[in-house]
Scaffold this motif. Structure first.
Motif, PDB file in Angstrom:
ATOM      1  N   PHE A  56      10.503   6.815  12.472  1.00 16.13           N
ATOM      2  CA  PHE A  56      10.199   7.826  11.289  1.00 16.13           C
ATOM      3  C   PHE A  56      10.852   7.789  10.145  1.00 16.13           C
ATOM      4  CE2 PHE A  56      10.671  12.749  11.134  1.00 16.13           C
ATOM      5  CZ  PHE A  56       9.306  12.849  10.532  1.00 16.13           C
ATOM      6  N   GLU A  57      12.118   7.650  10.005  1.00 18.18           N
ATOM      7  CA  GLU A  57      13.004   7.234   9.037  1.00 18.18           C
ATOM      8  C   GLU A  57      12.436   6.334   8.144  1.00 18.18           C
ATOM      9  OE1 GLU A  57      17.187   7.966  10.003  1.00 18.18           O
ATOM     10  OE2 GLU A  57      16.851  10.080  10.129  1.00 18.18           O
ATOM     11  N   ALA A  58      12.084   5.282   8.534  1.00 18.03           N
ATOM     12  CA  ALA A  58      11.587   4.119   7.914  1.00 18.03           C
ATOM     13  C   ALA A  58      10.389   4.541   7.023  1.00 18.03           C
ATOM     14  CB  ALA A  58      11.021   2.927   8.888  1.00 18.03           C
ATOM     15  N   GLY A  59       9.522   5.455   7.789  1.00 16.65           N
ATOM     16  CA  GLY A  59       8.310   5.976   7.041  1.00 16.65           C
ATOM     17  C   GLY A  59       8.864   6.802   5.954  1.00 16.65           C
ATOM     18  N   LEU A  60       9.806   7.648   6.124  1.00 17.50           N
ATOM     19  CA  LEU A  60      10.506   8.660   4.996  1.00 17.50           C
ATOM     20  C   LEU A  60      11.152   7.673   3.895  1.00 17.50           C
ATOM     21  CD1 LEU A  60      12.482  11.206   7.091  1.00 17.50           C
ATOM     22  CD2 LEU A  60      10.053  11.142   6.062  1.00 17.50           C
ATOM     23  N   ALA A  61      11.665   6.395   4.164  1.00 19.97           N
ATOM     24  CA  ALA A  61      12.102   5.737   3.194  1.00 19.97           C
ATOM     25  C   ALA A  61      11.197   4.745   2.355  1.00 19.97           C
ATOM     26  CB  ALA A  61      13.226   4.659   3.933  1.00 19.97           C
ATOM     27  N   ALA A  62      10.194   4.544   3.143  1.00 17.21           N
ATOM     28  CA  ALA A  62       8.880   4.078   2.496  1.00 17.21           C
ATOM     29  C   ALA A  62       8.223   4.657   1.398  1.00 17.21           C
ATOM     30  CB  ALA A  62       7.890   3.394   3.583  1.00 17.21           C
ATOM     31  N   ALA A  63       8.285   6.352   1.692  1.00 19.58           N
ATOM     32  CA  ALA A  63       7.804   7.362   0.743  1.00 19.58           C
ATOM     33  C   ALA A  63       8.566   7.055  -0.592  1.00 19.58           C
ATOM     34  CB  ALA A  63       7.705   8.466   1.397  1.00 19.58           C
ATOM     35  N   TRP A 115      -9.388   7.735  -0.652  1.00 17.62           N
ATOM     36  CA  TRP A 115      -8.762   7.172   0.408  1.00 17.62           C
ATOM     37  C   TRP A 115      -8.325   5.655   0.425  1.00 17.62           C
ATOM     38  CZ3 TRP A 115     -11.282   8.549   5.772  1.00 17.62           C
ATOM     39  CH2 TRP A 115     -10.710   8.086   6.802  1.00 17.62           C
ATOM     40  N   GLY A 116      -9.664   5.221   0.536  1.00 14.55           N
ATOM     41  CA  GLY A 116      -9.379   3.627   0.426  1.00 14.55           C
ATOM     42  C   GLY A 116      -8.477   2.969  -0.582  1.00 14.55           C
ATOM     43  N   ASP A 117      -8.604   3.554  -1.852  1.00  9.16           N
ATOM     44  CA  ASP A 117      -8.218   3.130  -3.141  1.00  9.16           C
ATOM     45  C   ASP A 117      -6.835   3.122  -2.950  1.00  9.16           C
ATOM     46  OD1 ASP A 117      -8.118   2.467  -6.169  1.00  9.16           O
ATOM     47  OD2 ASP A 117      -6.794   4.154  -5.913  1.00  9.16           O
ATOM     48  N   LEU A 118      -6.303   4.410  -2.403  1.00 10.58           N
ATOM     49  CA  LEU A 118      -4.851   4.786  -2.253  1.00 10.58           C
ATOM     50  C   LEU A 118      -4.301   3.831  -1.322  1.00 10.58           C
ATOM     51  CD1 LEU A 118      -2.444   6.041  -3.489  1.00 10.58           C
ATOM     52  CD2 LEU A 118      -2.883   7.989  -2.038  1.00 10.58           C
ATOM     53  N   LEU A 119      -4.902   3.863  -0.122  1.00 10.27           N
ATOM     54  CA  LEU A 119      -4.320   2.953   1.029  1.00 10.27           C
ATOM     55  C   LEU A 119      -4.121   1.461   0.520  1.00 10.27           C
ATOM     56  CD1 LEU A 119      -3.465   2.874   4.020  1.00 10.27           C
ATOM     57  CD2 LEU A 119      -5.784   2.425   4.713  1.00 10.27           C
ATOM     58  N   GLY A 120      -5.052   0.922  -0.094  1.00 13.16           N
ATOM     59  CA  GLY A 120      -4.943  -0.324  -0.742  1.00 13.16           C
ATOM     60  C   GLY A 120      -3.803  -0.412  -1.731  1.00 13.16           C
ATOM     61  N   ARG A 121      -3.398   0.347  -2.385  1.00 14.15           N
ATOM     62  CA  ARG A 121      -2.363   0.608  -3.557  1.00 14.15           C
ATOM     63  C   ARG A 121      -1.206   0.554  -2.512  1.00 14.15           C
ATOM     64  NH1 ARG A 121      -2.139   4.680  -6.880  1.00 14.15           N
ATOM     65  NH2 ARG A 121      -3.769   5.765  -6.329  1.00 14.15           N
ATOM     66  N   VAL A 122      -1.233   1.367  -1.700  1.00 11.76           N
ATOM     67  CA  VAL A 122       0.123   1.718  -0.913  1.00 11.76           C
ATOM     68  C   VAL A 122       0.370   0.064  -0.317  1.00 11.76           C
ATOM     69  CG1 VAL A 122       0.909   2.765   1.323  1.00 11.76           C
ATOM     70  CG2 VAL A 122      -0.138   3.921  -0.508  1.00 11.76           C
ATOM     71  N   HIS A 123      -0.637  -0.613   0.238  1.00 12.93           N
ATOM     72  CA  HIS A 123      -0.260  -1.714   0.784  1.00 12.93           C
ATOM     73  C   HIS A 123       0.369  -2.738  -0.083  1.00 12.93           C
ATOM     74  CE1 HIS A 123      -3.274  -1.450   4.629  1.00 12.93           C
ATOM     75  NE2 HIS A 123      -1.924  -0.651   4.723  1.00 12.93           N
ATOM     76  N   ARG A 124      -0.347  -2.714  -1.424  1.00  9.03           N
ATOM     77  CA  ARG A 124       0.529  -3.692  -2.123  1.00  9.03           C
ATOM     78  C   ARG A 124       1.652  -3.097  -2.968  1.00  9.03           C
ATOM     79  NH1 ARG A 124      -2.792  -7.488  -4.320  1.00  9.03           N
ATOM     80  NH2 ARG A 124      -5.254  -7.171  -4.017  1.00  9.03           N
ATOM     81  N   LYS A 125       1.909  -1.905  -3.078  1.00  6.33           N
ATOM     82  CA  LYS A 125       3.199  -1.448  -3.594  1.00  6.33           C
ATOM     83  C   LYS A 125       4.346  -1.559  -2.574  1.00  6.33           C
ATOM     84  CE  LYS A 125       1.888  -0.304  -7.656  1.00  6.33           C
ATOM     85  NZ  LYS A 125       2.405  -0.640  -9.046  1.00  6.33           N
ATOM     86  N   LEU A 126       3.805  -1.756  -1.229  1.00  4.59           N
ATOM     87  CA  LEU A 126       4.973  -1.884  -0.351  1.00  4.59           C
ATOM     88  C   LEU A 126       5.408  -3.216   0.127  1.00  4.59           C
ATOM     89  CD1 LEU A 126       3.848   0.855   2.335  1.00  4.59           C
ATOM     90  CD2 LEU A 126       6.116   0.947   1.166  1.00  4.59           C
ATOM     91  N   ASP A 127       4.841  -4.035  -0.736  1.00  6.14           N
ATOM     92  CA  ASP A 127       5.439  -5.542  -0.772  1.00  6.14           C
ATOM     93  C   ASP A 127       6.848  -5.454  -0.995  1.00  6.14           C
ATOM     94  OD1 ASP A 127       5.429  -8.576  -0.302  1.00  6.14           O
ATOM     95  OD2 ASP A 127       4.930  -8.493  -2.454  1.00  6.14           O
ATOM     96  N   GLY A 128       7.704  -6.082  -0.283  1.00  4.34           N
ATOM     97  CA  GLY A 128       9.278  -6.167  -0.462  1.00  4.34           C
ATOM     98  C   GLY A 128       9.997  -5.239   0.208  1.00  4.34           C
ATOM     99  N   PHE A 129       9.146  -4.232   0.795  1.00  5.19           N
ATOM    100  CA  PHE A 129      10.108  -3.023   1.334  1.00  5.19           C
ATOM    101  C   PHE A 129      10.499  -3.560   2.630  1.00  5.19           C
ATOM    102  CE2 PHE A 129       9.953   0.475   4.502  1.00  5.19           C
ATOM    103  CZ  PHE A 129      10.844   1.239   3.838  1.00  5.19           C
ATOM    104  N   THR A 130      11.721  -3.081   2.996  1.00  7.00           N
ATOM    105  CA  THR A 130      12.255  -3.253   4.376  1.00  7.00           C
ATOM    106  C   THR A 130      13.204  -2.345   4.746  1.00  7.00           C
ATOM    107  OG1 THR A 130      14.363  -4.502   3.178  1.00  7.00           O
ATOM    108  CG2 THR A 130      12.579  -5.919   3.780  1.00  7.00           C
ATOM    109  N   HIS A 131      13.245  -2.037   6.146  1.00  8.52           N
ATOM    110  CA  HIS A 131      14.009  -1.119   6.636  1.00  8.52           C
ATOM    111  C   HIS A 131      14.278  -1.448   8.102  1.00  8.52           C
ATOM    112  CE1 HIS A 131      15.052   2.810   8.026  1.00  8.52           C
ATOM    113  NE2 HIS A 131      15.178   3.248   7.033  1.00  8.52           N
ATOM    114  N   PRO A 132      15.692  -1.349   8.563  1.00  2.70           N
ATOM    115  CA  PRO A 132      15.923  -1.740  10.090  1.00  2.70           C
ATOM    116  C   PRO A 132      15.207  -0.820  11.013  1.00  2.70           C
ATOM    117  CG  PRO A 132      17.664  -0.260   8.999  1.00  2.70           C
ATOM    118  CD  PRO A 132      16.914  -0.680   8.048  1.00  2.70           C
ATOM    119  N   GLY A 133      14.361   0.193  10.841  1.00  6.26           N
ATOM    120  CA  GLY A 133      13.686   1.107  11.404  1.00  6.26           C
ATOM    121  C   GLY A 133      12.116   0.540  11.505  1.00  6.26           C
TER     122      GLY A 133
END
Length: 288
Positions: A56-63, A115-133
């Protein structure tokens, strides 16, 4: 509704904000949520099981990560002592800043494009995100006791897991950070600005991005009903069209298996309200 007052009490005690209105929100499989209006501001309160706190906290950090990369997202409000979440009797609670606009509707063609556009952009923008959770995306266990609640269930889940495993072994899939539960009401569109945003996060995980797309397709009503969603994703997302074409039938079926597993788990714990959900999953998994 019984948990609304404790949500307000926790927000007052832990976040030092005084709610004027708390409204339950409908949504996906993971956790419960409320729209909170407090002191002229709009927030979302999100409850998750205590065992899911790291994810859950990994998702918050991703946001938060997305916000710094130019994606409008409901980022967490820190508690008075600087934490992302607060432990309450029913789990772990987070308070998110509200995203302007209205939630998307899964059966509206234009909303599907957003919906599809933003989900696609979220996938691209999260490239490089890491979190222990960040958790592994696949948690289904064919030997789970709750799959014995009905005789058809375990064989159906086993078949869906086997097909997904074969897909992951034989096909080259695009992996990344998953939202985990991208139902349409997790996304918003502001009619005044035309800007879309991610209002809510699911169970953040690392896995094949086609799983997120399959989850969205399921919420849109299935593959035939999701054409505009898939067009929007294809224009913005990192998963190639040929990969989606090959993977989605298997992934949608696996997503139904995950939904069946969830409803069966709730039934095994004594929540009789999940019979209808399990019937819908049964129809999807045992026909066609």
């Amino acid at each position: 509704m019984a948990f609304v007052d404790p949500v307000g009490a926790t927000i007052r005690a832990v976040w030092h904000r005084t709610p004027d209105e708390i409204t339950p929100l409908s949504g996906g499989l993971h956790g419960r949520a409320w729209l909170v209006r407090a002191e002229g501001e709009r927030y979302v309160a999100k409850l998750a099981p205590l065992a899911d706190r790291p994810q859950f906290e990994a998702g918050l950090a991703a946001a938060d990560f997305l916000r710094h990369r130019g994606v409008l997202a409901g980022t967490p409000v820190r508690t008075a002592d600087g934490a992302l979440t607060a432990v309450v009797d029913e789990g772990v609670l987070a308070l998110l800043y509200g995203v302007p606009g209205r939630p998307l509707e899964g059966d509206d063609p234009l909303d599907q494009q957003w919906w599809g556009d933003l989900l696609g952009r979220v996938h691209r923008k999260l490239d490089g995100f890491t979190h222990p959770g960040l958790a592994p995306w696949h948690w289904l266990r064919a030997d789970a006791n709750h799959l014995g609640v009905e005789p058809w269930l375990r064989p159906a889940v086993c078949a869906a897991v086997a097909a997904m495993t074969k897909l992951c072994v034989t096909d080259r899939l695009t992996y990344g950070v998953l939202h985990g539960d991208p139902h349409p009401r997790a996304f918003a569109i502001d009619a005044d600005t035309g800007r879309s945003g991610l209002a809510d996060w699911g169970a953040a995980a690392a896995g094949p991005l086609a799983y997120d797309v399959a989850s969205a397709v399921l919420y849109a009503g299935g593959l035939p009903a999701a054409a505009e969603l898939l067009d929007g994703y294809a224009a913005a997302g990192p998963v190639p069209a040929d990969e989606l074409h090959a993977a989605l039938p298997v992934m949608v079926r696996f997503r139904w298996a995950a939904r069946a597993d969830w409803h069966a788990r709730q039934l095994a714990e004594g929540d009789e309200s999940h019979h209808a959900g399990l019937r819908a999953a049964q129809e999807a998994l045992t026909t066609g």
